[in-house]
Design an enzyme around this catalytic site. Structure first.
Site, short mmCIF file in Angstrom:
data_model
loop_
_atom_site.label_atom_id
_atom_site.label_comp_id
_atom_site.label_asym_id
_atom_site.label_seq_id
_atom_site.Cartn_x
_atom_site.Cartn_y
_atom_site.Cartn_z
N TRP A 1 -34.33 -78.81 28.10
CA TRP A 1 -34.01 -79.50 26.85
C TRP A 1 -32.53 -79.90 26.79
CZ3 TRP A 1 -36.65 -74.92 27.27
CH2 TRP A 1 -35.88 -73.74 27.21
N GLU B 1 -36.25 -76.43 19.77
CA GLU B 1 -35.73 -75.54 18.73
C GLU B 1 -36.84 -74.74 18.06
OE1 GLU B 1 -32.66 -74.63 17.93
OE2 GLU B 1 -31.99 -75.82 19.65
N GLN C 1 -37.18 -66.90 18.19
CA GLN C 1 -37.73 -65.55 18.44
C GLN C 1 -38.57 -65.47 19.71
OE1 GLN C 1 -39.44 -65.45 14.29
NE2 GLN C 1 -38.47 -63.44 14.23
N THR C 2 -38.29 -66.36 20.67
CA THR C 2 -39.04 -66.36 21.92
C THR C 2 -38.06 -66.49 23.09
OG1 THR C 2 -40.87 -67.48 20.80
CG2 THR C 2 -40.92 -67.46 23.20
N LEU D 1 -46.71 -68.49 22.99
CA LEU D 1 -45.37 -68.49 22.39
C LEU D 1 -45.28 -67.58 21.17
CD1 LEU D 1 -44.55 -72.30 22.61
CD2 LEU D 1 -43.46 -70.47 23.90
N GLY D 2 -46.44 -67.19 20.61
CA GLY D 2 -46.44 -66.32 19.45
C GLY D 2 -46.02 -67.04 18.18
N TYR D 3 -46.09 -66.30 17.05
CA TYR D 3 -45.69 -66.83 15.75
C TYR D 3 -46.31 -68.22 15.54
CZ TYR D 3 -42.27 -63.07 15.89
OH TYR D 3 -41.67 -61.85 15.97
N TYR E 1 -30.32 -73.35 9.87
CA TYR E 1 -29.97 -73.25 11.29
C TYR E 1 -30.59 -74.38 12.11
CZ TYR E 1 -30.26 -72.26 16.17
OH TYR E 1 -30.20 -72.43 17.53
#
Length: 288
Positions: A29, A42, A47-48, A85-87, A125
């Site tokens: 990226w 982003e 959190q990964t 990737l979760g979440y 953020y």
């Protein structure tokens, strides 16, 4: 560069940028200025771990190369490429984000942080980071690696350091000639710091130790999503057997995870069968 308080940040800037020239990470990226690709990164990096994101990022852009391609895709397909990737809320936010960009911004990712913050799942953020990395705007933001750098250099003997104390230093030391490179350099310096010494973020007022993934509700939720991607329509017992076999989670944890996914709209129940949602009535095969 000398700040209003008399502090000269030139040496600090030189050290960070010199480190980046020699040790900077060539992440995918960072090789693009496409605002959509940077927006995707982003969302994925929240959190990964970076190494988990890299292969997912490449496959995602192959499947959804533009904002419009993502906006037009069914959510079940979006989840299929997000798994791992979760979440999963982030996948939904990114999908809704693409739809709003197409609807309200003619498919162009906004450059203004205030406009970015009107999009689903984008807070202060992410808005500032996208503006800096995609448009080289001199925004101010703090994330874990940036926080580690400033604690290391300016608060090395302090505990309970707040981001309110760090933010003015981030602003004062900003390398305005090239904010994009400056923030990448800070992040890489911070990542290296945490590998070679105790994590400076333990001195942060905002430090929270990440909970263990194994045996967690997050693990059970991911197992249910994977099971429904592999087989779209399942009874409760089938889904429990497939999910628990995948993760060895306990039945009680499976039930809690399933209830949460139903409540949040990730999973839907059609008569006695469970499937992914939303739009499952349109996308799922008919029950036999």
């Amino acid at each position: 560069m000398r700040a209003a308080n008399g502090t000269d940040y030139a040496e600090f800037q030189n050290e960070i940028l010199s480190f980046y020239r020699e040790h900077g990470r060539a992440l995918p990226w960072r090789q693009t200025s496409d605002p959509y690709a940077i927006l995707v990164s982003e969302f994925m990096l929240q959190q990964t771990q970076t190494q988990r994101v890299i292969p997912k990022y490449a496959r995602w852009l192959e499947e959804f190369p533009t904002v419009r391609a993502l906006a037009d895709a069914p959510f079940t397909q979006v989840l299929r490429y997000w798994v791992g990737l979760g979440y999963n809320r982030r996948a939904r936010y990114l999908h809704e984000c693409a739809k709003k960009i197409v609807r309200e911004f003619d498919g162009a990712v906004p450059s203004n942080p205030a406009a970015l913050r009107t999009l689903p799942g984008i807070g202060a953020y992410t808005a500032a980071a996208v503006a800096a990395f995609a448009y080289d705007k001199p925004t101010i933001f703090i994330e874990t690696n940036i926080r580690a750098v400033f604690i290391h250099f300016f608060f090395s003997y302090r505990e309970e350091v707040s981001d309110k104390e760090i933010a003015p230093l981030v602003r004062a030391s900003l390398y305005e000639e090239d904010p994009r490179t400056w923030y990448y350099a800070l992040m890489d310096y911070g990542a290296a710091l945490k590998k070679r010494r105790d994590n400076p973020n333990r001195q942060s007022k905002h430090y929270v130790k990440q909970s263990q993934f194994k045996g967690s509700l997050r693990q059970a939720r991911g197992a249910i999503i994977r099971a429904l991607i592999a087989q779209p329509l399942q009874t409760h017992d089938e889904l429990a057997a497939n999910s628990c076999a995948d993760t060895a989670v306990q039945t009680a944890l499976f039930n809690r995870a399933l209830e949460a996914l139903l409540r949040e709209g990730f999973v839907a129940k059609f008569e006695h069968l469970y499937t992914l949602a939303p739009n499952f009535k349109d996308d799922a095969p008919s029950a036999k």
